[in-house]
Design a protein around this motif. Structure first.
Motif, short mmCIF file in Angstrom:
data_model
loop_
_atom_site.label_atom_id
_atom_site.label_comp_id
_atom_site.label_asym_id
_atom_site.label_seq_id
_atom_site.Cartn_x
_atom_site.Cartn_y
_atom_site.Cartn_z
N ALA A 57 11.58 12.23 -2.44
CA ALA A 57 12.89 12.28 -1.79
C ALA A 57 13.00 13.43 -0.80
CB ALA A 57 13.99 12.38 -2.85
N GLU A 58 12.16 14.46 -0.95
CA GLU A 58 12.22 15.59 -0.02
C GLU A 58 11.77 15.22 1.39
OE1 GLU A 58 10.08 18.87 -1.69
OE2 GLU A 58 11.70 19.38 -3.10
N PHE A 59 11.09 14.09 1.54
CA PHE A 59 10.69 13.65 2.87
C PHE A 59 11.90 13.30 3.74
CE2 PHE A 59 6.54 12.12 0.80
CZ PHE A 59 5.87 13.28 1.15
N GLY A 93 0.82 -1.21 0.00
CA GLY A 93 0.00 0.00 0.00
C GLY A 93 0.85 1.26 0.00
N LEU A 94 1.96 1.23 0.76
CA LEU A 94 2.86 2.39 0.77
C LEU A 94 3.44 2.64 -0.61
CD1 LEU A 94 5.38 3.65 3.27
CD2 LEU A 94 6.36 2.77 1.16
N MET A 95 3.89 1.58 -1.30
CA MET A 95 4.46 1.74 -2.64
C MET A 95 3.44 2.33 -3.61
SD MET A 95 6.85 -1.64 -3.29
CE MET A 95 7.36 -1.05 -4.92
N LEU A 96 2.24 1.79 -3.59
CA LEU A 96 1.21 2.27 -4.52
C LEU A 96 0.84 3.72 -4.22
CD1 LEU A 96 -1.07 -0.91 -4.53
CD2 LEU A 96 0.37 -0.12 -6.42
N HIS A 97 0.76 4.07 -2.93
CA HIS A 97 0.38 5.43 -2.56
C HIS A 97 1.49 6.43 -2.93
CE1 HIS A 97 -1.70 8.61 -0.50
NE2 HIS A 97 -0.71 8.80 0.36
N LEU A 98 2.75 6.09 -2.64
CA LEU A 98 3.85 6.97 -2.99
C LEU A 98 3.95 7.17 -4.50
CD1 LEU A 98 6.74 5.90 -0.57
CD2 LEU A 98 5.30 7.93 -0.43
N GLN A 99 3.70 6.10 -5.25
CA GLN A 99 3.75 6.21 -6.72
C GLN A 99 2.66 7.15 -7.23
OE1 GLN A 99 1.52 3.99 -9.12
NE2 GLN A 99 2.26 5.44 -10.66
N SER A 100 1.48 7.08 -6.63
CA SER A 100 0.41 8.00 -7.01
C SER A 100 0.77 9.45 -6.65
CB SER A 100 -0.90 7.63 -6.30
OG SER A 100 -1.37 6.38 -6.77
N LEU A 101 1.35 9.64 -5.45
CA LEU A 101 1.76 10.99 -5.05
C LEU A 101 2.78 11.55 -6.03
CD1 LEU A 101 2.21 10.72 -1.16
CD2 LEU A 101 0.35 11.83 -2.40
N LEU A 132 10.33 5.89 6.59
CA LEU A 132 10.27 5.52 5.17
C LEU A 132 11.57 4.82 4.77
CD1 LEU A 132 8.69 8.75 3.63
CD2 LEU A 132 7.61 6.51 3.79
N PRO A 133 11.49 3.84 3.86
CA PRO A 133 12.71 3.14 3.41
C PRO A 133 13.69 4.12 2.76
CG PRO A 133 10.72 2.05 2.60
CD PRO A 133 10.28 3.34 3.18
N SER A 134 14.98 3.91 2.99
CA SER A 134 15.97 4.84 2.44
C SER A 134 15.95 4.87 0.92
CB SER A 134 17.36 4.49 2.96
OG SER A 134 17.65 3.13 2.83
N ILE A 135 15.45 3.83 0.28
CA ILE A 135 15.41 3.81 -1.18
C ILE A 135 14.46 4.88 -1.73
CG2 ILE A 135 13.56 2.09 -1.45
CD1 ILE A 135 15.25 0.87 -3.73
N VAL A 136 13.42 5.26 -0.96
CA VAL A 136 12.52 6.31 -1.44
C VAL A 136 12.94 7.69 -0.95
CG1 VAL A 136 10.60 4.67 -1.50
CG2 VAL A 136 10.79 6.26 0.43
N LEU A 137 13.94 7.72 -0.07
CA LEU A 137 14.44 9.00 0.43
C LEU A 137 15.68 9.46 -0.32
CD1 LEU A 137 14.02 8.34 4.26
CD2 LEU A 137 12.47 9.59 2.75
N THR A 138 16.04 8.73 -1.36
CA THR A 138 17.22 9.04 -2.17
C THR A 138 16.78 9.31 -3.59
OG1 THR A 138 18.39 7.42 -0.78
CG2 THR A 138 19.53 8.20 -2.74
#
Length: 484
Positions: free
Chosen positions: A165-167, A148-156, A188-194
């Motif tokens: 990455a600004e998070f 759910g997190l992956m799908l929601h972040l992709q939509s955002l 949040l996983p570091s992969i989405v923060l980079t």
């Protein structure tokens, strides 16, 4: 009988391939019309992997699961770079295509290609399934909440133009549909923060929406809110079929031919029930010398019996090679530690984790919170103290502690991966977490873990939620198999 042949393509993290092979066993064991070919893409840095996959293949006692080893694909990208995995999968595409074409040519009248089952990180191989004119499914090795997190972040990112990455530098909290609690951005996983990696990572979420279905290694009763939220996030059909675990007796041959787990189990037999805290951090879990000394100090001061799986980090910082056992752990442990704790604890290297978690002497588990380990701890009704290291483990830790109330916290935002690090955790913090874990006998958290354990077992029984979900998946596979 014509078999519906499924092509499984796991990514070669050990936590991914084990659950995917167990999924294959589950399918062919349930329906005699199904057979599976598992395509093995060997990563260039794992020297032990050939023997590992050979032992996996040997554990499969049916002719309806086959393993095909593909040519090892070399890539110019640095192993620790954000683009490594993407480049590796893209470079492996021709080998996958050739293997599937040979499979189709050799099938004859006894087998018919029915579809691809892909690890989420192999989502670009959906293109090959389309070329062969068969449906594709994703096997998701993490939780429904993380899906759910992956799908929601992709939509955002793609629909609302948010720079994910600004998070990284935010101290705020986010409202995710798959959680009932607000999620701190630091989890949040570091992969989405980079910024170098977030776009390619969320591209997998986008591609997953194109599949016929997503098979998730979870069960309805563990994550009811998360599972229900997925339809509203644009997911295709979702099949929670877990917990999918490898519970066969684990062994590891030593140079002298003996099994590496024997002395561990003998030691546990001598310990009182629920008295031992078990520390184990997965196939890639390791720590530097400074952190090891803090951990040793915490264990000694806590006074609790312990079994500690201590692994040596890869020689170069930034690499993701598999850790190895220390030839001599005294080189990193405090002077005299093993002598002072000889009657209290045991330091080991590799650990037969499921056998240890099943042992009545174990009373608590300090874990990196990998999803397989999380499901194993629930299966055995074992309370956890969270110490995540990398990938989505910080997220899993938050889910266990805050969302589900099944674990206590040592630290939830600790990181030790090649994208970012959290420094050294002090002995005081570690000792406090161990005491809270081990001294809460009969508490509400332990009761909830035992209840979750019972639900996990019922889910797999005939008529259980995961049993019924697997039946729906098989029906979908057979109904959508090409006629010719």
């Amino acid at each position: 009988m014509t078999h519906a042949e499924l092509v499984f393509v796991p990514i070669l993290g050990r936590g991914h391939i084990v659950s995917m092979v167990e999924m294959a066993k589950l399918l062919v064991g349930r329906d005699p019309r199904l057979s599976v070919t598992v395509l093995i893409m060997k990563l260039p840095f794992d020297s032990d992997f050939d023997s590992y996959t050979s032992s996996l293949a040997a554990s499969v006692d049916t002719a309806r699961i086959r393993f095909v080893h593909l040519t090892c694909e070399n890539t110019d990208a640095e192993i620790s770079s954000a683009s490594f995995l993407t480049n590796f999968i893209e470079g492996s595409k021709p080998h996958v295509k050739r293997a599937v074409a040979e499979l189709v040519d050799s099938a004859g009248s006894t087998r018919r290609l029915a579809g691809f089952v892909l690890d989420a990180f192999c989502s670009t191989l959906i293109d090959l399934a389309n070329e062969f004119g068969v449906p594709s499914y994703v096997f998701f090795t993490s939780s429904a909440a993380f899906l759910g997190l992956m799908l929601h972040l992709q939509s955002l990112q793609d629909e609302h133009h948010v720079n994910i990455a600004e998070f990284k530098d935010s101290a705020g909290e986010l409202d995710f549909p798959s959680f009932t609690n607000l999620l701190p951005t630091k989890i949040l996983p570091s992969i989405v923060l980079t910024k170098e990696s977030v776009r390619s990572f969320l591209e997998h979420a986008k591609r997953m929406r194109e599949t016929k279905g997503i098979i998730v290694n979870t069960f309805d009763e563990l994550e009811p809110h998360a599972v229900r939220s997925l339809a509203g996030l644009g997911a295709p059909a979702v099949y929670p079929v877990g917990p999918i675990l490898s519970l066969d007796g684990e062994t590891k041959k030593k140079a002298d031919g003996s099994c590496g787990g024997d002395d561990i189990m003998e030691w546990l037999e001598k310990q009182p029930p629920s008295s031992v805290v078990f520390l184990c951090f997965g196939s890639r879990g390791s720590f530097g010398e400074e952190q090891v000394k803090e951990m040793a100090c915490a264990l000694e001061r806590s006074g609790h019996r312990f079994l500690w799986s201590l692994r040596q980090p890869p020689p170069q910082k930034g690499q993701i090679e598999v850790p190895h056992d220390y030839a001599d752990p005294t080189e990193v442990l405090p002077e005299g530690f093993l002598h002072r704790t000889a009657g209290l604890g045991k330091v080991i290297g590799w650990a037969p984790q499921t056998a240890i978690l099943a042992h009545p002497a174990i009373g608590g588990f300090v874990s990196h919170c990998g999803w397989n380990s999380t499901l194993e701890s629930i299966w055995f009704g074992m309370p956890v103290a969270t110490w995540p290291l990398y990938a989505e483990q910080q997220f899993n830790a938050f889910q266990l502690v805050v969302e589900l109330g099944l674990a206590t916290e040592i630290k939830m935002d600790y990181r030790r991966d090649f994208r970012m690090e959290s420094g050294v955790m002090t002995a005081d913090v570690i000792e406090g977490g161990i005491r809270k874990l081990m001294e809460e006998a009969g508490g509400e958290r332990r009761k909830k873990v035992k209840e979750a354990s019972e639900k996990s077992r019922k889910a797999l029984m005939e008529g259980g939620s995961s049993y019924l979900s697997l039946g729906r998946l098989i029906e979908d596979i057979l109904n959508n198999m090409p006629l010719t």
